[in-house]
Design an enzyme around this catalytic site. Structure first.
Site, PDB file in Angstrom:
ATOM      1  N   CYS A   1       6.878  25.493-108.878  1.00 14.49           N
ATOM      2  CA  CYS A   1       6.822  26.468-107.684  1.00 14.49           C
ATOM      3  C   CYS A   1       5.714  25.762-106.769  1.00 14.49           C
ATOM      4  O   CYS A   1       4.494  25.714-107.088  1.00 14.49           O
ATOM      5  CB  CYS A   1       6.343  27.724-108.112  1.00 14.49           C
ATOM      6  SG  CYS A   1       6.357  28.980-106.893  1.00 14.49           S
TER       7      CYS A   1
ATOM      8  N   HIS B   1      19.505  30.275-104.490  1.00 13.98           N
ATOM      9  CA  HIS B   1      18.637  29.245-104.850  1.00 13.98           C
ATOM     10  C   HIS B   1      17.666  29.926-105.605  1.00 13.98           C
ATOM     11  O   HIS B   1      16.913  30.588-104.987  1.00 13.98           O
ATOM     12  CB  HIS B   1      18.180  28.291-103.930  1.00 13.98           C
ATOM     13  CG  HIS B   1      17.522  27.237-104.275  1.00 13.98           C
ATOM     14  ND1 HIS B   1      17.595  26.095-104.202  1.00 13.98           N
ATOM     15  CD2 HIS B   1      16.064  27.146-104.678  1.00 13.98           C
ATOM     16  CE1 HIS B   1      16.433  25.260-104.746  1.00 13.98           C
ATOM     17  NE2 HIS B   1      15.446  26.029-105.048  1.00 13.98           N
TER      18      HIS B   1
ATOM     19  N   ASN C   1      12.601  26.015-110.104  1.00 11.47           N
ATOM     20  CA  ASN C   1      13.958  26.258-110.288  1.00 11.47           C
ATOM     21  C   ASN C   1      14.470  26.772-111.642  1.00 11.47           C
ATOM     22  O   ASN C   1      13.770  26.316-112.654  1.00 11.47           O
ATOM     23  CB  ASN C   1      14.488  24.858-110.067  1.00 11.47           C
ATOM     24  CG  ASN C   1      14.491  24.226-108.579  1.00 11.47           C
ATOM     25  OD1 ASN C   1      14.500  25.111-107.690  1.00 11.47           O
ATOM     26  ND2 ASN C   1      14.040  23.021-108.473  1.00 11.47           N
TER      27      ASN C   1
ATOM     28  N   ARG D   1      16.333  16.169-105.844  1.00 13.51           N
ATOM     29  CA  ARG D   1      15.740  16.364-104.277  1.00 13.51           C
ATOM     30  C   ARG D   1      14.775  17.515-104.385  1.00 13.51           C
ATOM     31  O   ARG D   1      13.579  17.048-104.711  1.00 13.51           O
ATOM     32  CB  ARG D   1      16.926  16.860-103.441  1.00 13.51           C
ATOM     33  CG  ARG D   1      16.431  16.439-101.802  1.00 13.51           C
ATOM     34  CD  ARG D   1      15.312  17.449-101.142  1.00 13.51           C
ATOM     35  NE  ARG D   1      15.657  18.856-101.428  1.00 13.51           N
ATOM     36  CZ  ARG D   1      14.804  19.767-101.158  1.00 13.51           C
ATOM     37  NH1 ARG D   1      13.549  19.471-100.796  1.00 13.51           N
ATOM     38  NH2 ARG D   1      15.091  20.991-101.022  1.00 13.51           N
ATOM     39  N   ASP D   2      15.075  18.601-104.452  1.00 12.44           N
ATOM     40  CA  ASP D   2      14.218  19.904-104.783  1.00 12.44           C
ATOM     41  C   ASP D   2      13.196  19.582-105.890  1.00 12.44           C
ATOM     42  O   ASP D   2      11.914  19.978-105.859  1.00 12.44           O
ATOM     43  CB  ASP D   2      14.866  21.190-104.869  1.00 12.44           C
ATOM     44  CG  ASP D   2      13.862  22.284-104.797  1.00 12.44           C
ATOM     45  OD1 ASP D   2      13.280  22.486-103.917  1.00 12.44           O
ATOM     46  OD2 ASP D   2      14.106  23.306-105.648  1.00 12.44           O
TER      47      ASP D   2
ATOM     48  N   HIS E   1      14.685  31.138-108.455  1.00 14.17           N
ATOM     49  CA  HIS E   1      13.461  30.245-109.214  1.00 14.17           C
ATOM     50  C   HIS E   1      13.248  31.136-110.263  1.00 14.17           C
ATOM     51  O   HIS E   1      13.119  32.694-110.345  1.00 14.17           O
ATOM     52  CB  HIS E   1      12.198  30.318-108.343  1.00 14.17           C
ATOM     53  CG  HIS E   1      12.329  29.155-107.265  1.00 14.17           C
ATOM     54  ND1 HIS E   1      11.313  28.400-106.616  1.00 14.17           N
ATOM     55  CD2 HIS E   1      13.289  28.130-107.171  1.00 14.17           C
ATOM     56  CE1 HIS E   1      11.629  27.326-106.036  1.00 14.17           C
ATOM     57  NE2 HIS E   1      12.940  27.065-106.243  1.00 14.17           N
TER      58      HIS E   1
HETATM   59 MG    MG Z   1      13.497  25.113-105.555  1.00 12.14          MG
END
Ligand code: MG
Length: 306
Positions: free
Chosen positions: A242, A209, A251, A16-17, A211
């Site tokens: 990003c 979450h 991520n 997804r992300d 990064h």
């Molecule tokens: Mg992310």
């Protein structure tokens, strides 16, 4: 090799992300192939799809078809992102295990991202909360830009805790604090965790979450693990850049995170070798290397075999 109960639940957000941040649009069958490969590795949670407008996010179109085609191994939980009642209804009908909602901690960013004020977005959460709990599904939320905002700068941890408290009061089972622009440092993790924990009480599961945009993602994850988080989000190979720094990493990579946690004595249930194979498979779809490090360095022989 996989343990029965992970001590920290890694939630794989690549499908997804990760894919949403990539220019290349993956077909339904490619997305199903990715999710099935990931769910066979022992990872306990996946953010698999998003029930948003396909005109706005073409990468996430046909979420229902993806959910209908994927394998559903026992013990693996599949989450879908929903930002409004319509999305939540679609997620419930598609058979997700968990609905994830998003509110951003800075007013400007929330306005730009969600097209609404923070107060309106929190009101939207209340609208979907009853529906999701009536369907017997887990409802969780991500607080975006919890460490820093591309428009407003550093975000006060008290602001994050205030939003978390309102989400918890509205029936949110789990809350993840997201370092959306990768600006956070370990001391912020400690501060945010402490204030949010106080604001929501012990029943709400907390996670991050993170990064790696400014190379602090894994330091932040190590500190978060020590705080006793329930879950950490990450993506295979570090898939997904990003959104506010096009050339930069987003991520943290799942297999790198699983390696670090395992060698810290924290079980994740993940077969790391199998994960590296999936990361290399994913990389084959792109012209440039993924940011994951373990997929380049490999594991090392931790037990001498001479
Ligand atoms: Mg992310």
């Amino acid at each position: 090799m996989a343990s029965s109960k992970p001590q920290i639940q890694i939630c794989e957000v690549g499908p997804r992300d990760g894919l949403q941040s990539e220019e290349r649009i993956w077909s339904v069958d490619e997305r199903v192939g990715l999710i099935d490969r990931l769910s066979a590795t022992g990872v306990p949670r996946l953010e698999a799809v998003s029930f948003v407008n396909p005109k706005r996010v073409p990468q996430m179109a046909d979420a229902e078809e993806v959910m209908a085609k994927i394998k559903r191994p026992a013990g693996v939980s599949f989450a879908g992102l929903a930002l409004n009642v319509r999305g939540a209804e679609r997620a419930i009908a598609a058979g997700v295990d968990e609905v994830r909602y998003v509110v951003v901690a800075s007013e400007t960013f929330n306005q730009r991202n969600q097209g609404a004020s923070i107060a309106e977005t929190l009101a939207g959460f209340a609208e979907i909360s009853d529906k999701v709990s009536a369907a017997g599904l887990k409802l969780s939320a991500t607080i975006g830009a919890a460490f820093g905002c591309p428009f407003e700068g550093k975000v006060a941890a008290t602001k994050v805790a205030n939003i978390a408290g309102q989400l918890a009061a509205g029936g949110c089972a789990e809350i993840g604090m997201a370092d959306t622009i990768g600006a956070g440092v370990p001391t912020q993790v400690t501060e945010i965790y402490s204030l949010v924990h106080d604001a929501v009480g012990a029943e709400v599961g907390l996670g991050f979450h993170l990064h790696n945009t400014r190379n602090t993602g894994f330091a932040n994850a190590a500190i978060a693990a020590g705080e006793g988080v329930l879950f950490l989000d990450s993506s295979v190979g570090g898939l997904g850049g990003c959104p506010f720094a096009p050339k930069a990493t987003g991520n943290i990579a799942t297999e790198d995170l699983a390696f670090m946690l395992r060698n810290m004595g924290i079980e994740t249930g993940i077969d790391i070798d199998a994960y590296i194979d999936v990361a290399i498979w994913v990389e084959g779809f792109f012209d440039t290397p993924l940011p994951g490090q373990l997929m380049k360095a490999g594991l090392f022989p931790e037990t001498a075999s001479s």
